[in-house]
Design a protein around this motif. Structure first.
Motif, mmCIF file in Angstrom:
data_model
loop_
_atom_site.group_PDB
_atom_site.id
_atom_site.type_symbol
_atom_site.label_atom_id
_atom_site.label_comp_id
_atom_site.label_asym_id
_atom_site.label_seq_id
_atom_site.Cartn_x
_atom_site.Cartn_y
_atom_site.Cartn_z
ATOM 1 N N LEU A 9 58.005 23.938 -55.413
ATOM 2 C CA LEU A 9 58.699 23.183 -54.369
ATOM 3 C C LEU A 9 59.531 24.048 -53.422
ATOM 4 N N ILE A 10 60.080 25.149 -53.919
ATOM 5 C CA ILE A 10 60.966 25.985 -53.102
ATOM 6 C C ILE A 10 60.249 26.378 -51.802
ATOM 7 N N GLY A 11 60.919 26.133 -50.695
ATOM 8 C CA GLY A 11 60.374 26.468 -49.382
ATOM 9 C C GLY A 11 59.595 25.349 -48.720
ATOM 10 N N LYS A 12 59.264 24.304 -49.464
ATOM 11 C CA LYS A 12 58.516 23.177 -48.891
ATOM 12 C C LYS A 12 59.443 22.336 -48.024
ATOM 13 N N LEU A 59 72.279 38.824 -60.238
ATOM 14 C CA LEU A 59 73.111 37.634 -60.100
ATOM 15 C C LEU A 59 72.355 36.426 -60.626
ATOM 16 N N ILE A 60 73.096 35.529 -61.254
ATOM 17 C CA ILE A 60 72.526 34.304 -61.814
ATOM 18 C C ILE A 60 72.887 33.157 -60.879
ATOM 19 N N PRO A 61 71.881 32.496 -60.250
ATOM 20 C CA PRO A 61 72.217 31.378 -59.366
ATOM 21 C C PRO A 61 72.762 30.201 -60.173
ATOM 22 N N TYR A 78 64.519 14.926 -58.532
ATOM 23 C CA TYR A 78 64.991 16.069 -59.310
ATOM 24 C C TYR A 78 65.967 16.877 -58.482
ATOM 25 N N ARG A 79 66.880 17.527 -59.188
ATOM 26 C CA ARG A 79 67.782 18.477 -58.552
ATOM 27 C C ARG A 79 67.446 19.850 -59.100
ATOM 28 N N ILE A 80 67.304 20.830 -58.239
ATOM 29 C CA ILE A 80 66.957 22.191 -58.650
ATOM 30 C C ILE A 80 68.242 22.961 -58.922
ATOM 31 N N VAL A 81 68.396 23.392 -60.180
ATOM 32 C CA VAL A 81 69.633 24.036 -60.629
ATOM 33 C C VAL A 81 69.310 25.341 -61.356
ATOM 34 N N GLY A 82 70.354 26.028 -61.809
ATOM 35 C CA GLY A 82 70.183 27.262 -62.566
ATOM 36 C C GLY A 82 69.647 26.996 -63.963
ATOM 37 N N ASP A 83 69.174 28.052 -64.614
ATOM 38 C CA ASP A 83 68.569 27.926 -65.946
ATOM 39 C C ASP A 83 69.506 27.251 -66.949
ATOM 40 N N ASP A 84 70.787 27.609 -66.944
ATOM 41 C CA ASP A 84 71.734 27.070 -67.922
ATOM 42 C C ASP A 84 72.098 25.619 -67.672
ATOM 43 N N GLU A 85 71.867 25.144 -66.468
ATOM 44 C CA GLU A 85 72.236 23.779 -66.106
ATOM 45 C C GLU A 85 71.100 22.788 -66.301
ATOM 46 N N ALA A 86 69.887 23.288 -66.459
ATOM 47 C CA ALA A 86 68.710 22.424 -66.512
ATOM 48 C C ALA A 86 68.796 21.420 -67.658
ATOM 49 N N ASP A 87 68.487 20.168 -67.345
ATOM 50 C CA ASP A 87 68.462 19.081 -68.328
ATOM 51 C C ASP A 87 67.548 17.998 -67.761
ATOM 52 N N GLN A 96 68.561 14.402 -67.284
ATOM 53 C CA GLN A 96 69.433 14.091 -66.155
ATOM 54 C C GLN A 96 68.783 14.450 -64.820
ATOM 55 N N GLN A 97 67.466 14.670 -64.846
ATOM 56 C CA GLN A 97 66.690 15.032 -63.667
ATOM 57 C C GLN A 97 67.155 16.362 -63.047
ATOM 58 N N LEU A 98 67.616 17.290 -63.879
ATOM 59 C CA LEU A 98 68.010 18.619 -63.432
ATOM 60 C C LEU A 98 66.954 19.608 -63.910
ATOM 61 N N ILE A 99 66.233 20.227 -62.965
ATOM 62 C CA ILE A 99 65.190 21.176 -63.360
ATOM 63 C C ILE A 99 65.590 22.597 -62.978
ATOM 64 N N SER A 100 65.175 23.541 -63.800
ATOM 65 C CA SER A 100 65.496 24.945 -63.582
ATOM 66 C C SER A 100 64.770 25.473 -62.351
ATOM 67 N N VAL A 101 65.452 26.337 -61.630
ATOM 68 C CA VAL A 101 64.864 26.973 -60.454
ATOM 69 C C VAL A 101 63.647 27.809 -60.856
ATOM 70 N N ASN A 102 63.559 28.190 -62.122
ATOM 71 C CA ASN A 102 62.434 28.992 -62.608
ATOM 72 C C ASN A 102 61.309 28.157 -63.219
#
Length: 158
Positions: free
Chosen positions: A130-133, A3-5, A105-114, A117-123
């Protein structure tokens, strides 16, 4: 199948692009091919070959979007109770300890990263750090220019 988040907004943008490709671009390209065919010899017909190339790109993109939407795990962050933890879809305010500046920053899916626009990929390295902090936790990120330390100032589920 993996699945792709994807955020709700990211899935909606892909659906809009798919709709545009199917209802506007595809018919326009088909019309261009038909008009180019009327000009005669297809071997030396540059308009025909250009339209066929556009058709290939359009159909490829349609298949790509349909596959992504089919494998999408759409996560609506607004339905998750905010416990101050950084998760997929969260908007995170960070304090860079070396520059004394705050960034959001907002953590988004790979295809949404920009990044513009302060959108960073979850990967991305930053998102993985940051994940889990939680609020007031520190995260160290190795960058090409060295190690950078961030402090989590605020976590929002918008």
């Amino acid at each position: 199948m993996n699945l792709i988040p994807m955020t709700v907004q990211g899935a909606e943008r892909l659906r809009e692009e798919l709709q545009r490709l199917k209802t506007e671009d595809r018919p326009r390209i088909i019309q261009a091919i038909a008009e180019a065919r009327e000009h005669g010899d297809l071997k030396e017909n540059a308009e025909y070959h250009a339209a066929r190339e556009q058709q290939g790109f359009c159909e490829g993109r349609i298949q790509e979007i349909e596959a992504k939407l089919g494998a999408a795990q759409v996560i609506d962050i607004t339905k998750i109770p905010n416990q101050g933890k950084v998760i997929f879809g969260a908007t995170v305010t960070l304090y860079n300890t070396s520059t004394d500046k705050e960034v959001v920053y907002r953590i988004v899916g790979d295809d949404e990263a920009d990044i513009k626009q302060q959108l960073i990929s979850v990967n991305s390295p930053l998102a993985r750090a940051l994940i889990g902090k939680m609020v007031d936790d520190s995260a160290r990120v190795v960058t090409p220019t060295g190690e950078v330390e961030y402090e989590v100032v605020q976590v929002e589920y918008l």
